[in-house]
Scaffold this active site. Structure first.
Site, PDB file in Angstrom:
ATOM      1  N   CYS A  51       0.809  -1.227   0.000  1.00 52.16           N
ATOM      2  CA  CYS A  51       0.000   0.000   0.000  1.00 52.16           C
ATOM      3  C   CYS A  51       0.838   1.271   0.000  1.00 52.16           C
ATOM      4  O   CYS A  51       0.418   2.283  -0.501  1.00 52.16           O
ATOM      5  CB  CYS A  51      -0.954  -0.002   1.199  1.00 52.16           C
ATOM      6  SG  CYS A  51      -0.195   0.385   2.787  1.00 52.16           S
ATOM      7  N   SER A 333       4.909  11.725  15.395  1.00 56.14           N
ATOM      8  CA  SER A 333       4.978  12.604  16.555  1.00 56.14           C
ATOM      9  C   SER A 333       3.626  13.220  16.855  1.00 56.14           C
ATOM     10  O   SER A 333       2.756  13.346  15.985  1.00 56.14           O
ATOM     11  CB  SER A 333       6.009  13.706  16.304  1.00 56.14           C
ATOM     12  OG  SER A 333       5.667  14.421  15.143  1.00 56.14           O
ATOM     13  N   VAL A 334       3.512  13.637  18.095  1.00 56.19           N
ATOM     14  CA  VAL A 334       2.315  14.360  18.510  1.00 56.19           C
ATOM     15  C   VAL A 334       2.251  15.676  17.739  1.00 56.19           C
ATOM     16  O   VAL A 334       1.217  16.061  17.195  1.00 56.19           O
ATOM     17  CB  VAL A 334       2.377  14.602  20.034  1.00 56.19           C
ATOM     18  CG1 VAL A 334       1.159  15.369  20.499  1.00 56.19           C
ATOM     19  CG2 VAL A 334       2.524  13.273  20.782  1.00 56.19           C
ATOM     20  N   ALA A 335       3.417  16.336  17.643  1.00 57.53           N
ATOM     21  CA  ALA A 335       3.447  17.625  16.941  1.00 57.53           C
ATOM     22  C   ALA A 335       3.081  17.459  15.468  1.00 57.53           C
ATOM     23  O   ALA A 335       2.334  18.269  14.904  1.00 57.53           O
ATOM     24  CB  ALA A 335       4.836  18.246  17.070  1.00 57.53           C
ATOM     25  N   LYS A 409     -14.839   8.267  19.812  1.00 52.31           N
ATOM     26  CA  LYS A 409     -14.395   8.214  18.410  1.00 52.31           C
ATOM     27  C   LYS A 409     -15.220   7.139  17.712  1.00 52.31           C
ATOM     28  O   LYS A 409     -15.361   6.022  18.228  1.00 52.31           O
ATOM     29  CB  LYS A 409     -12.916   7.838  18.359  1.00 52.31           C
ATOM     30  CG  LYS A 409     -12.400   7.419  16.979  1.00 52.31           C
ATOM     31  CD  LYS A 409     -10.902   7.084  17.007  1.00 52.31           C
ATOM     32  CE  LYS A 409     -10.389   6.755  15.612  1.00 52.31           C
ATOM     33  NZ  LYS A 409      -8.917   6.631  15.551  1.00 52.31           N
ATOM     34  N   GLU A1239     -15.255 -21.423  -0.174  1.00 48.58           N
ATOM     35  CA  GLU A1239     -16.251 -20.372  -0.309  1.00 48.58           C
ATOM     36  C   GLU A1239     -17.461 -20.482   0.617  1.00 48.58           C
ATOM     37  O   GLU A1239     -17.988 -19.463   1.074  1.00 48.58           O
ATOM     38  CB  GLU A1239     -16.703 -20.283  -1.774  1.00 48.58           C
ATOM     39  CG  GLU A1239     -15.608 -19.713  -2.642  1.00 48.58           C
ATOM     40  CD  GLU A1239     -15.807 -19.980  -4.116  1.00 48.58           C
ATOM     41  OE1 GLU A1239     -16.128 -19.038  -4.834  1.00 48.58           O
ATOM     42  OE2 GLU A1239     -15.629 -21.150  -4.545  1.00 48.58           O
TER      43      GLU A1239
HETATM   44  C1  LIG Z   1      -1.927   4.702   8.717  1.00 46.43           C
HETATM   45  C2  LIG Z   1      -2.137   5.918   9.551  1.00 46.43           C
HETATM   46  C3  LIG Z   1      -3.180   5.952  10.452  1.00 46.43           C
HETATM   47  C4  LIG Z   1      -3.396   7.071  11.222  1.00 46.43           C
HETATM   48  N1  LIG Z   1      -4.453   7.087  12.077  1.00 46.43           N
HETATM   49  C5  LIG Z   1      -4.675   8.186  12.838  1.00 46.43           C
HETATM   50  C6  LIG Z   1      -5.754   8.223  13.745  1.00 46.43           C
HETATM   51  O1  LIG Z   1      -6.484   7.251  13.909  1.00 46.43           O
HETATM   52  N2  LIG Z   1      -5.955   9.362  14.433  1.00 46.43           N
HETATM   53  C7  LIG Z   1      -5.150  10.440  14.300  1.00 46.43           C
HETATM   54  O2  LIG Z   1      -5.369  11.446  14.941  1.00 46.43           O
HETATM   55  N3  LIG Z   1      -4.105  10.423  13.455  1.00 46.43           N
HETATM   56  C8  LIG Z   1      -3.858   9.326  12.731  1.00 46.43           C
HETATM   57  N4  LIG Z   1      -2.801   9.313  11.875  1.00 46.43           N
HETATM   58  C9  LIG Z   1      -1.947  10.496  11.769  1.00 46.43           C
HETATM   59  C10 LIG Z   1      -0.665  10.351  12.585  1.00 46.43           C
HETATM   60  O3  LIG Z   1      -0.918  10.569  13.922  1.00 46.43           O
HETATM   61  C11 LIG Z   1       0.324  11.310  12.032  1.00 46.43           C
HETATM   62  O4  LIG Z   1       0.669  10.870  10.739  1.00 46.43           O
HETATM   63  C12 LIG Z   1       1.585  11.476  12.850  1.00 46.43           C
HETATM   64  O5  LIG Z   1       1.308  11.802  14.161  1.00 46.43           O
HETATM   65  C13 LIG Z   1       2.445  12.539  12.209  1.00 46.43           C
HETATM   66  O6  LIG Z   1       3.674  12.657  12.872  1.00 46.43           O
HETATM   67  P1  LIG Z   1       5.058  12.576  12.073  1.00 46.43           P
HETATM   68  O7  LIG Z   1       6.107  12.811  13.051  1.00 46.43           O
HETATM   69  O8  LIG Z   1       5.117  11.340  11.296  1.00 46.43           O
HETATM   70  O9  LIG Z   1       4.879  13.794  11.097  1.00 46.43           O
HETATM   71  P2  LIG Z   1       5.765  14.104   9.815  1.00 46.43           P
HETATM   72  O10 LIG Z   1       5.132  13.426   8.654  1.00 46.43           O
HETATM   73  O11 LIG Z   1       7.177  13.884  10.071  1.00 46.43           O
HETATM   74  O12 LIG Z   1       5.495  15.634   9.700  1.00 46.43           O
HETATM   75  C14 LIG Z   1       4.231  16.146   9.406  1.00 46.43           C
HETATM   76  C15 LIG Z   1       4.269  17.661   9.305  1.00 46.43           C
HETATM   77  O13 LIG Z   1       4.507  18.205  10.581  1.00 46.43           O
HETATM   78  C16 LIG Z   1       5.621  19.063  10.555  1.00 46.43           C
HETATM   79  N5  LIG Z   1       6.256  18.957  11.871  1.00 46.43           N
HETATM   80  C17 LIG Z   1       6.591  17.808  12.508  1.00 46.43           C
HETATM   81  N6  LIG Z   1       7.100  18.114  13.707  1.00 46.43           N
HETATM   82  C18 LIG Z   1       7.096  19.462  13.821  1.00 46.43           C
HETATM   83  C19 LIG Z   1       7.479  20.365  14.834  1.00 46.43           C
HETATM   84  N7  LIG Z   1       7.982  19.979  15.990  1.00 46.43           N
HETATM   85  N8  LIG Z   1       7.307  21.674  14.585  1.00 46.43           N
HETATM   86  C20 LIG Z   1       6.791  22.114  13.446  1.00 46.43           C
HETATM   87  N9  LIG Z   1       6.420  21.296  12.447  1.00 46.43           N
HETATM   88  C21 LIG Z   1       6.553  19.998  12.649  1.00 46.43           C
HETATM   89  C22 LIG Z   1       6.449  18.580   9.412  1.00 46.43           C
HETATM   90  O14 LIG Z   1       7.242  19.608   8.915  1.00 46.43           O
HETATM   91  C23 LIG Z   1       5.397  18.150   8.413  1.00 46.43           C
HETATM   92  O15 LIG Z   1       4.938  19.224   7.669  1.00 46.43           O
HETATM   93  C24 LIG Z   1      -2.545   8.188  11.090  1.00 46.43           C
HETATM   94  C25 LIG Z   1      -1.488   8.149  10.206  1.00 46.43           C
HETATM   95  C26 LIG Z   1      -1.278   7.047   9.428  1.00 46.43           C
HETATM   96  C27 LIG Z   1      -0.165   7.018   8.452  1.00 46.43           C
HETATM   97  S1  FES Z   2       3.245  -1.028   2.502  1.00 47.01           S
HETATM   98 FE1  FES Z   2       1.421  -1.087   3.606  1.00 47.01          FE
HETATM   99  S2  FES Z   2       2.051  -0.249   5.489  1.00 47.01           S
HETATM  100 FE2  FES Z   2       3.813  -0.093   4.328  1.00 47.01          FE
END
Ligand SMILES: Cc1cc2nc3c(=O)[nH]c(=O)nc-3n(C[C@H](O)[C@H](O)[C@H](O)COP(=O)(O)OP(=O)(O)OC[C@H]3O[C@@H](n4cnc5c(N)ncnc54)[C@H](O)[C@@H]3O)c2cc1C
Ligand code: FES
Ligand code: FES
Length: 1295
Positions: A51, A333-335, A409, A1239
């Site tokens: 995916c 991350s939370v952020a 939720k 099936e």
């Molecule tokens: C399969 C899947 C399921 C999910 N399900 C849920 C769900 O059920 N509920 C929900 O709420 N969320 C859900 N999410 C969202 C998930 O919580 C976020 O993708 C994740 O928290 C993002 O954090 P990251 O560090 O990966 O962000 P990144 O992808 O690294 O960054 C995202 C953006 O944030 C910016 N950024 C990151 N950190 C900072 C900082 N400290 N200051 C300023 N900018 C910053 C980056 O520049 C970028 O633009 C899901 C995501 C996925 C992929």
């Molecule tokens: S290919 Fe499906 S989660 Fe990465």
């Protein structure tokens, strides 16, 4: 890049430990994900990437580092991650373990792999390495997980085949409460479950520079993109300023958001994951301070460790458990979540909602102004432009002793699903009086872009008593007036009701539990899902048939759990080219012009093929009479293939495919649904159905009651994790070898031959195994193979075509929807005399070869019942969708659901229990079906009665009724259905080539395809049984090698499908073995006479080979029609399912399912039980979860990936699943007395929807809603809640 590398130390190589080896990557590409690097550059093909959205878990790997987990600084921490989202550059300095590093068939399996194999936890095996890594990672981090932690551990892993039960059973043996783990799990392994890791974090002491030494800045550049790892906040600000003008800059923490939205274009990626000021999570006197790069897992760990510090922490933790899944939370991350919410108004963030209610504040640093800081609340944050803004910290305050926090939720699936609507409430109140001591905080997500606060409602409630009914009424009235839904976010009707439900639940939950009226308690205190369990039962088989009828593991199980099983895309060819389809972005139009100029100008693009070039090259563009491989003049559906870009890499082909300019004329609004087709009068009128049996007209005249109703079913995407794909390799003398992920090698050979204008002998098709198919690869793999073959033949180069999940979902058909209008004539006592059906099928824009959508309905229409009069009129709607196709139990499943609905409706009107009506009309010995099939013996009544007893159906029905009397908002239902399945024995012919080599080893070339159904082990068992009979020590079926299916042997067969292939293939193997046996018998007799005992197998073969006995035979099995009618035999089964429905949200919990199937004398009961469990859960997806949504204007499928399309997860399966094969059964027909299993159990999942209907009916009675509700499929949360009829908030009582 000027200004970027200043004077500080700067590394340019990415270095990490991979499965125990130190790896250095020069010039790492900032855009490359870890998964691509591991597969493409390191040849580690165990992980799969179906995916690339973080949605399936097949790409899971383990990353270990002391830097993970700020709570445990410097302690080694292990985290599973999605390697499809993890940038390669981000693992610098860490330890990466893939499935290959866990255990191998050569060195030995890790207990996790061993256990999964023993429990038959793999079928097609495509998800299996990901599953192994999730469990392995959990054990690395926590060698004694609780059962709940084990169950949570695979929240991020999808499996479409097994129904999860055998996987969970395998993994639960590692839980601290398992009595099996000592004996079956880790026994004898030094170091317990961790004993087999080649090099891991514990050994980092000697590699301190990698795993925990001083971090330096890292800069990698390739292709105009740069990755910079920042190591301090001041450096981060500097970098943000200096790269501002470099073509876009993006901070990256987990990079998980790229699984949801395409990342904004940025030439510079700044890794903030190691900035010390950002990674900490600290606990102070008044708050938890979450660093701007701390992960969701970090936060959860700290909350768990400090759970008593604030009454808000337990509910926050519980909610976070439903955010994404472990692989995302571990690096996301939370952020990042909050920033995503700022950037994308359509993203309903859970974290934003619960944090807004928890009144968190953000400490922000501004890069542009040299790090000046500002502290803001979330509402202000969502209004800000984030250019140059760094979230330094998130401050989560404690609540007081008066604080109560509730959050909700609802999603399409229990876990790994984003919210449709969420809410969080924080109340400070005097618990004894219920009076709010300050304005509460009330937040909803999914109403508008970004979460919104109900300020007016909050103000109203300040100082008021929340236990007061009138206060609730007034508060709700204000709430509903201030929460105005943005229609762009969809589902407004459902969400408006849900909004009220959440509020009501919240107000109820604020009360001391003892003061909530007992009938209402289940609405608020019943949300936890317990650990699921399962039981299986089957008899011991027949010793005369052994090893046939014994529960062997699948032939490839060891290869699958180690990631060594080879799938089509796992083999690379030197000089190969990659290709990508160019698809239509409209649904109904004429093609004016296709211009590939811009695409061809891109470096690395080799060719563009289209209908015009195909014609010019002398190829044939028709896959079937109705289907062009590339549309020539007319576009009939969104996603239709218009051409193919061929390039030197997949990335280039993908990018170039978007540069082909297509202009359209005569664009029309698309016809998408059966209702649209009715309006437009758009039908395939030549291929409907008009079937009559007896006379319904006469029967209706004599009937006591006539019942009429309507029911419909939806689409279902097969969700085979391995998408459609092909690899074509030209050979000498204008030959072509085609590797195709198909169930139908002969058809591929035929179509590719016709397409290339070559005789079939020039085309060899090879299939080793496919990563899931379920019918999608019977016909739908053809056009993919043909498109690929044109390119390979034209360019005389190996060419690969692998569809991505979105193209697969858009362009390739699914299970087709039906609409059924029924009329039933019955006696007062419940005896049904006649059923008339008017059925519409959504066929798509053209036929899928000869897929007989309506004919199959006629076959299945009688279900398990003797009803004397039938009429079926069928119409096929011509719509602007791809051709709908076979999917597991095609026609059988839909017909069962539609006819059983008519029967249930009749029983309801007559006020008789549906199971009693069913029993009245079930077939008995000697009956003939509507198609004149004789049933000399028919055990459906016996099966139904046996299941009724073993499942305590009668008693549980009463318990359900009692539960419903005692519970106002949560209702239960129990449903039970029988099924009858017929096997088209005469629809397939099978061949097998059996070879015995002089050392006694055996190989089989068969003609069926191993799609996960256990075909290979079954035919091996049959060969072992037959050939082993001459030796004293027999043959182990797992020693028999099964070769890939190839058209060299399977030169004139048909598709694998219809549940009969394993048997027919076994018949062909038996035929071949019997031929060899005749020759070996002479030798065996001589040896036995000489030695006084049977020879060993090796002695026998050594002797036979020495005298040049022919040790090869080709067998064939080609059955004619059965002796009792068109079908060789019939098999029956029954299923009973109990559910619990939260009528305030529409959420369904499947409490218990009992399944009983007659498999005759099963060839391999472990495999057949696996089919029962897997098919049933796939059916649950169809009946309860999976839904297609289209854009009305363009015709685009909106649910075209894992983010929106939700097949069941491991938390959607029954809490208690009991699957049994009928004991002491057999089969006077068929091969070796077995019966099919693939099936029939799918249809039994209809019992779940019938159970939901019963629960909904109880709710409707409670809510005073009249009339029968024939809830259609899928019964999603939305459909269930709307059917329950909860419309009036005045029903929301507090007492
Ligand atoms: C399969 C899947 C399921 C999910 N399900 C849920 C769900 O059920 N509920 C929900 O709420 N969320 C859900 N999410 C969202 C998930 O919580 C976020 O993708 C994740 O928290 C993002 O954090 P990251 O560090 O990966 O962000 P990144 O992808 O690294 O960054 C995202 C953006 O944030 C910016 N950024 C990151 N950190 C900072 C900082 N400290 N200051 C300023 N900018 C910053 C980056 O520049 C970028 O633009 C899901 C995501 C996925 C992929
Ligand atoms: S290919 Fe499906 S989660 Fe990465
Ligand atoms: S075995 Fe899990 S997807 Fe096939």
């Amino acid at each position: 890049m000027p200004g970027m590398d200043e004077v500080e130390e700067n590394e340019t190589q990415v270095r990490f430990v991979l499965n125990g080896e130190l790896v250095s990557v020069e010039n790492a590409d900032p855009r490359q994900c870890l998964g691509d690097y591991l597969r493409q550059d390191r040849g580690l093909k165990g992980l799969q990437m179906p995916c690339r959205q973080g949605g399936c878990g097949a790409c899971t790997v383990l990353v270990s580092s002391p830097e993970f987990g700020s709570a445990a600084a410097n302690a080694p921490v292990h985290r599973i991650v999605n390697s499809c989202l993890r940038p390669l550059c981000s693992v610098d300095g860490m330890v990466v373990t893939t499935v290959e590093g866990v255990g191998t068939t050569k060195k030995g399996l890790h207990p996790v792999q061993e256990q999964l194999m023993q429990s038959n936890g793999s079928q097609c095996g495509f998800c299996t390495p990901g599953m192994v890594m999730s469990m392995y990672g959990l054990l690395k981090d926590n060698p004694n997980p609780t059962p709940q932690q084990v169950e949570n551990g695979i929240d991020g892993n999808l499996c479409r085949c097994t129904g999860y039960r055998p996987i969970l059973d395998a993994f639960q043996t590692f839980s601290c409460e398992s009595t099996q783990s000592k004996s079956r799990g880790c026994e004898g392994r030094s170091g317990g479950c961790d004993g087999r890791v080649p090099l891991d974090i514990e050994e980092c002491g000697s590699r301190r520079e990698l795993c925990g030494g001083e971090l330096t800045k890292l800069t990698c550049s390739k292709g105009g993109h740069t990755w910079i790892r920042a190591t301090s906040l001041s450096q981060l600000y500097k970098l943000l300023r200096s790269t501002k003008c470099s073509g876009g800059v993006r901070m990256v923490r987990g990079n998980t958001t790229t699984g949801i939205y395409p990342p904004p274009k940025a030439k510079v990626l700044i890794d903030i994951s190691r900035v010390p000021e950002l990674t900490k999570v600290t606990v102070t006197q008044s708050q938890i301070v979450i660093g701007g790069a701390a992960t969701i897992t970090d936060l959860m760990v700290v909350l768990e460790n400090n759970i008593d510090l604030s009454p808000t922490f337990p509910p926050l933790l519980a909610h976070l458990q439903r955010v994404a899944h472990p692989q995302v939370r571990n690096v996301g991350s939370v952020a990042g979540n909050l920033v995503l919410c700022n950037l994308h108004g359509d993203f309903t963030s859970d974290i934003a909602t619960i944090f807004m209610a928890a009144e968190v504040r953000l400490r922000l640093g501004m890069a542009d102004t040299f790090g000046t800081e500002e502290t803001v609340g979330l509402w202000e944050f969502f209004q800000m432009s984030l250019q140059g803004v760094v979230i330094i910290e998130i401050h989560l305050p404690y609540g007081t002793y008066q604080t109560q926090f509730k959050s909700y939720k609802v999603a399409l699936r229990k876990v790994n699903a984003h919210a449709l609507l969420n809410a969080a409430f924080k109340f400070d109140m005097e618990k004894s009086t219920g009076v709010c001591t300050r304005p509460p905080v009330i937040v909803y997500g999914g109403v508008k872009p970004h979460p919104v606060r109900a300020y007016r409602t909050e103000a109203f409630l300040d100082g008021k008593c929340c236990y007061n009914q009138e206060v609730l009424r007034q508060a709700y009235s204000i709430l509903s007036s201030e929460m105005v839904f943005d229609p762009a976010l969809g589902r407004t009707g459902y969400k408006a009701t849900l909004l009220a439900s959440f509020f009501y639940k919240g107000m109820l939950a604020l009360r001391p539990p003892g003061s909530v009226p007992p009938r209402m308690r289940s609405a608020v205190f019943n949300e936890e899902r317990q650990i699921s369990t399962g039981q299986v039962s089957f008899d011991e088989g027949d010793p005369a048939l052994y090893p046939v009828s014994k529960p062997y593991s699948k032939s490839s199980a060891a290869l699958q759990v180690t990631g060594e099983a080879v799938y089509l895309d796992d083999v690379d060819y030197a000089g190969e080219l990659h290709s990508t389809l160019v698809v239509a972005t409209v649904a109904s139009a004429q093609i004016k012009h296709i211009d590939p100029t811009r695409a061809l100008a891109k470096k690395g693009v080799v060719s563009f093929l289209s209908a015009a070039s195909i014609a010019a090259d002398g190829y044939c563009n028709l896959a079937s009479e109705d289907e062009e491989v590339f549309a020539s003049t007319q576009v009939k559906y969104y996603g239709q293939a218009l051409g193919l870009i061929v390039a030197t890499s997949k990335e280039i082909a993908d990018a170039a495919s978007k540069l082909v300019d297509v202009t359209y004329t005569d664009q029309k609004p698309p016809i998408l649904t059966i209702e649209d087709a009715m309006t437009a009068d758009s039908w395939f009128s030549e291929r409907g159905a008009d079937f009559k049996y007896g006379s319904t007209e006469e029967a209706f005249k004599e009937a006591d009651v006539i019942i009429e109703g309507e029911v419909s079913t939806g689409h279902q995407y097969h969700f085979h994790l391995e998408t459609q794909r092909a690899l074509c390799i030209p050979g000498e003398d204008h030959t072509l070898k085609v590797y195709s992920s198909t169930q139908n090698p002969s058809l591929i050979q035929h179509c590719v031959g016709v397409g290339l204008n070559k005789p079939q002998q020039k085309i060899e098709v090879v299939v080793k195994r496919v990563g899931g198919a379920y019918g999608a690869k019977i016909y739908r793999s053809t056009a993919v193979a043909m498109a690929c073959s044109y390119a390979a033949d034209k360019l005389q180069k190996p060419v690969r075509l692998v569809l991505d999940i979105a193209t697969n979902m858009q362009s390739v058909g699914a299970r087709s929807p039906y609409l059924c209008k029924y009329k039933v004539g019955a006696q007062k006592d419940g005896l049904i005399k006649a059923i008339q059906l008017l059925i519409y099928n959504n066929t798509g824009a053209h036929f899928d070869f000869d897929y007989p959508a309506m004919d199959t309905l006629v076959v299945w229409m009688d279900c398990a019942y003797k009803i004397p009069n039938w009429t079926l009129v069928g119409k096929l709607a011509k719509t602007n969708l791809p051709a709908m196709t076979y999917m597991r139990g095609p026609g059988f499943v839909e017909m069962l659901f539609m006819v059983e609905t008519a029967i249930e409706h009749t029983a309801t009107v007559l006020n008789i229990r549906p199971d009693i009506v069913r029993e009245m009309i079930m077939y008995v010995d000697g009956d003939r079906t509507h198609q004149n099939q004789l049933l000399p013996t028919c055990n459906v009544k016996h099966i139904f009665a046996t299941l009724k007893k073993s499942s305590d159906y009668e008693q549980r029905m009463q318990q359900v009724e009692e539960f419903n009397i005692n519970n106002q908002w949560v209702k239960r239902g129990i449903g039970m259905v029988p099924c009858k399945f017929v096997g088209y024995y005469d629809s397939q012919a099978h061949t097998a080539l059996v070879n015995i080599y002089p050392d006694g080893s055996i190989s089989i070339h068969g003609s069926g395809v191993e799609v996960g159904q256990g075909l290979d082990i079954k035919i091996a068992q049959v060969a072992a049984m037959a050939l082993g009979s001459l030796s004293k020590n027999g043959i182990n079926p797992q020693d028999i090698r099964i070769f890939p299916t190839t058209t060299i042997v399977a030169n004139n067969t048909v598709s694998t499908g219809g549940s009969v292939t394993s048997e027919l293939a076994a018949g062909a193997v038996l035929d071949a073995c019997n031929q060899i046996l005749k020759k070996l018998k002479v030798v065996a007799d001589k040896l036995e006479n000489a030695n006084g005992e049977k020879p060993t197998w090796v002695e026998l073969i050594n002797t036979a080979a020495a005298s040049f006995t022919d040790l090869q035979a080709r067998g064939r099995f080609c059955a004619g029609p059965g002796k009792d009618g068109a079908f060789e035999y019939l098999a029956f089964g029954a299923g009973a399912t109990e559910v619990e429905v939260d009528c305030l949200t529409g959420e369904v919990k499947v409490l218990r399912s009992d399944l009983l199937l007659d498999c005759g004398k099963s060839l391999n009961p472990a495999v057949d039980i696996g089919q029962v469990q897997g098919a049933y859960v796939q059916g649950l997806g169809y009946f309860l979860h999976e839904e297609f949504l289209f854009d009305r204007d363009s015709g685009k499928l909106l649910t075209d990936g894992t983010w929106e399309y939700k097949p069941p997860s491991s938390k959607d399966i029954p809490l208690d699943l009991r699957a049994s094969l009928l004991e002491n059964s057999g089969n006077s027909s068929g091969v070796l007395r077995s019966k099919f299993s693939g099936e029939p159990p799918y249809g039994l999942a209809a019992s779940a929807l019938f159970a939901v209907r019963r629960a909904v009916a109880a709710a409707r009675t409670e809510f005073g809603v009249n009339g029968y509700c024939s809830l259609s499929a899928p019964a999603t949360v939305e459909n269930v809640m709307l059917a329950a009829g909860l419309s009036n908030s005045s029903m929301f009582n507090l007492k």
